[in-house]
Design an enzyme around this catalytic site. Structure first.
Site, PDB file in Angstrom:
ATOM      1  N   ASP A  92      17.659 -11.308  30.663  1.00 41.31           N
ATOM      2  CA  ASP A  92      16.643 -12.182  31.251  1.00 41.31           C
ATOM      3  C   ASP A  92      15.607 -12.475  30.165  1.00 41.31           C
ATOM      4  O   ASP A  92      14.603 -11.768  30.039  1.00 41.31           O
ATOM      5  CB  ASP A  92      15.962 -11.519  32.452  1.00 41.31           C
ATOM      6  CG  ASP A  92      16.972 -10.970  33.465  1.00 41.31           C
ATOM      7  OD1 ASP A  92      17.994 -11.636  33.678  1.00 41.31           O
ATOM      8  OD2 ASP A  92      16.727  -9.882  34.018  1.00 41.31           O
ATOM      9  N   HIS A 127       1.566  11.152  -2.148  1.00 39.77           N
ATOM     10  CA  HIS A 127       0.338  10.963  -1.378  1.00 39.77           C
ATOM     11  C   HIS A 127      -0.362  12.315  -1.334  1.00 39.77           C
ATOM     12  O   HIS A 127      -0.033  13.158  -0.509  1.00 39.77           O
ATOM     13  CB  HIS A 127       0.676  10.460   0.023  1.00 39.77           C
ATOM     14  CG  HIS A 127      -0.501   9.906   0.762  1.00 39.77           C
ATOM     15  ND1 HIS A 127      -0.477   9.631   2.096  1.00 39.77           N
ATOM     16  CD2 HIS A 127      -1.749   9.577   0.332  1.00 39.77           C
ATOM     17  CE1 HIS A 127      -1.649   9.156   2.477  1.00 39.77           C
ATOM     18  NE2 HIS A 127      -2.437   9.112   1.418  1.00 39.77           N
ATOM     19  N   HIS A 157       0.854  -1.190   0.000  1.00 33.76           N
ATOM     20  CA  HIS A 157       0.000   0.000   0.000  1.00 33.76           C
ATOM     21  C   HIS A 157       0.887   1.235   0.000  1.00 33.76           C
ATOM     22  O   HIS A 157       1.846   1.313   0.758  1.00 33.76           O
ATOM     23  CB  HIS A 157      -0.909   0.005   1.238  1.00 33.76           C
ATOM     24  CG  HIS A 157      -1.678   1.277   1.448  1.00 33.76           C
ATOM     25  ND1 HIS A 157      -1.319   2.216   2.394  1.00 33.76           N
ATOM     26  CD2 HIS A 157      -2.774   1.758   0.817  1.00 33.76           C
ATOM     27  CE1 HIS A 157      -2.182   3.224   2.350  1.00 33.76           C
ATOM     28  NE2 HIS A 157      -3.070   2.973   1.401  1.00 33.76           N
ATOM     29  N   ASP A 204      12.585  -5.487  26.401  1.00 37.15           N
ATOM     30  CA  ASP A 204      13.438  -5.230  25.248  1.00 37.15           C
ATOM     31  C   ASP A 204      13.225  -6.328  24.209  1.00 37.15           C
ATOM     32  O   ASP A 204      12.954  -7.482  24.539  1.00 37.15           O
ATOM     33  CB  ASP A 204      14.914  -5.204  25.673  1.00 37.15           C
ATOM     34  CG  ASP A 204      15.220  -4.041  26.611  1.00 37.15           C
ATOM     35  OD1 ASP A 204      14.699  -2.942  26.357  1.00 37.15           O
ATOM     36  OD2 ASP A 204      15.961  -4.249  27.598  1.00 37.15           O
TER      37      ASP A 204
END
Length: 560
Positions: A454, A167, A121, A514
């Site tokens: 972690d 556009h 698009h 993260d």
């Protein structure tokens, strides 16, 4: 054993020992099963491929090729492979859950309306829908990723003597149409030899349409697919259109007269000066050179949904609906949309308020047979990842054959009803075993300034509403080589449209995790057994080393 230092302050450092990933229990157990003497021969490996990995057509040559690929390792033994070498094979490119080298295997001889097409698009935009630059680079990138439908908005330049792509009614900068056409020509068939469709949203007068016709013919030459017939009863097949470029737009006369009062997808909120050319009396005449370019005619019939979705047995066409229009239409015209899309093309585009170039749920369109679910390809996020995962199917050629249930008609001419309840067709079990590679692809403080990461994994099914499901592993603290060994079970009703979605995140005490990688794959093409998946960054580019080891199995539903 190497160590990592994390500086907490000028007088205090935290030191963590780093370890080498070791074969987990699942790997050790299966190795013992097929190599009870501690060494796996070529014959043992072949049995493993056939009996455990489900590769019924595997040959001794396949097993030998795997052996040969491990010879460079110091852990390889001439008489056979030991556990460590077997483990490295399982984590290598010979054992991917979805091999990128898979070939086109769907029947490509059906009409275009029988396929989902990888569709872009506003393909020229580099960022948001309001103020970003227009460029050929997003067009090139999309084509190289396998996108087969490129959208260009055609507007007069400020002097009215040339055509630019932009556009309209926004602050986005323009790019020359000729540059866009040249970029398409040079990149159209590098990733796939199957046809490229260019959809024009035309805001041009007759003279400029004539100019566009000359540009298109001069640029593409014999590559351009044209038909002498004004209408066709059936679209040609992707196979018959290999290395062809097709133009799809509204025929000029229909656009300028019958449909002059319609508001197109890019006209909302535009200045009157951007639209006034539509009403010029000089444009009442159709431009033959331009009309003859059109291989796929587009446009809405007068009236409401019933007319828009009418199926003319003597003529096929393309209809465009916004995501909101489609969602509303499915509530009252679900089966009529399915019937329409069996012969005609339906394009769905993002609603106008998605100024950030975000995307939407593609499964509403796919479940109703919509072939062109148009996405903003320049961003990122879960919906785009799902779209990219879906079109990894069929060799990544940009065409995926629609499920038979969307194409069939019953004895009384009835079609599939997307609102009807569905039974479970398969049960997919996925065990997340371990992950590796982050310490090679990321700086040691990329996730946490004071300790190793972690990690946890989110894994689930993206698909029709009844199939959507997401699960999550435990968080493994302070570990670059997390071992989870957690299994999850997913009941799937429409496996043909299901996508396995994987995302690794790193727990952060601030509350926002993260990003550690993602991957999406078409469920029907996943290989069973112990397999690995390479993870990608947010933009869909593969990390060099980061991957997960999974165990994947498919079982019959419990009610059967």
């Amino acid at each position: 054993m190497p160590k990592q230092n994390f500086k907490v302050c000028w007088c205090w450092r935290r030191i963590f020992k780093t370890r080498v990933v070791e074969p987990p229990r699942d790997v050790a157990n299966v190795f013992q099963l097929f190599a009870p003497n501690g060494t796996m021969t070529v014959e043992d490996l072949l049995k493993f491929l056939i009996q455990h990995q489900g590769e019924k057509k595997a040959t001794k040559e396949d097993a030998q090729a795997i052996f040969d690929s491990l010879k460079h390792l110091n852990i390889f033994h001439r008489r056979g492979i030991h556990l460590e070498a077997f483990f490295r094979y399982l984590l290598g490119d010979h054992n991917l859950a979805h091999p990128p080298s898979s070939q086109v295997h769907h029947d490509m001889n059906a009409p275009l309306s029988h396929y989902f097409l990888f569709t872009g698009h506003n393909s020229y935009l580099t960022g948001n829908q309001v103020s970003s630059a227009s460029s050929v680079e997003p067009i090139k990138d999309a084509l190289l990723r396998g996108v087969r439908v490129i959208e260009l908005d055609l507007w007069p330049n400020s002097k009215g003597n040339d055509v630019e792509v932009r556009h309209g009614g926004t602050l986005t900068s323009p790019v020359d149409l000729q540059k866009c056409l040249q970029a398409i020509k040079e990149n159209a068939f590098l990733a796939s030899e199957y046809p490229v469709v260019i959809t024009f949203e035309d805001h041009l007068n007759a003279n400029l349409q004539k100019m566009v016709a000359k540009m298109v013919i001069d640029t593409f030459g014999d590559t351009l697919y044209r038909t002498e017939a004004e209408t066709v009863e059936q679209f040609p097949s992707p196979e018959s259109l290999k290395k062809k470029v097709l133009i799809s737009t509204k025929p000029p006369k229909e656009y300028l007269t019958e449909n002059a009062g319609e508001v197109s997808e890019n006209e909302m909120g535009r200045r009157p000066s951007d639209l006034e050319h539509v009403l010029d009396e000089d444009e009442e005449k159709a431009v033959p050179q331009y009309r003859q370019l059109i291989a796929i005619h587009a446009g809405k019939l007068k009236g409401g949904l019933d007319n828009w979705l009418s199926d003319d047995p003597k003529k096929v066409r393309r209809l465009s609906l916004s995501e909101v229009e489609l969602e509303n239409a499915t509530k009252t015209h679900g089966t009529k949309i399915v019937r329409f899309t069996q012969r005609n093309l339906l394009r769905v585009f993002p609603k106008g308020t998605r100024v950030d170039s975000s995307n939407y749920n593609p499964f509403i369109g796919w479940m109703h047979g919509a072939q062109m679910v148009a996405f903003n390809m320049q961003g990122h996020g879960k919906h785009l990842w799902i779209m990219q995962g879906m079109f990894k199917a069929n060799g990544g050629c940009g065409y995926v054959k629609k499920p038979e249930f969307l194409l069939q008609r019953g004895p009384n001419d009835e079609v599939f009803d997307p609102s009807a309840p569905l039974e479970v067709k398969t049960v997919m079990k996925v065990k997340v075993i371990l992950g590796e590679g982050w310490h090679q692809d990321f700086h040691h403080t990329a996730f946490d300034r004071y300790s190793p990461p972690d990690f946890y994994t989110r894994i689930g099914i993206a698909g029709v509403p009844e199939d959507k499901d997401v699960r999550q592993t435990a968080t493994i603290e302070d570990e670059w080589l997390p071992v989870w060994e957690e299994e999850f079970e997913f009941e799937i009703r429409v496996p043909e449209l299901a996508v396995l979605r994987i995302q690794v995140l790193e727990y952060d005490t601030t509350g926002r995790p993260d990003f550690g990688g993602q991957a999406c794959f078409p469920v029907p093409e996943l290989r069973s057994g112990i397999r690995n998946v390479a993870l990608l960054d947010k933009k869909g580019n593969k990390y060099k080393h980061v991957r997960l080891l999974l165990s994947i199995n498919f079982e019959r539903p419990y009610h059967l």
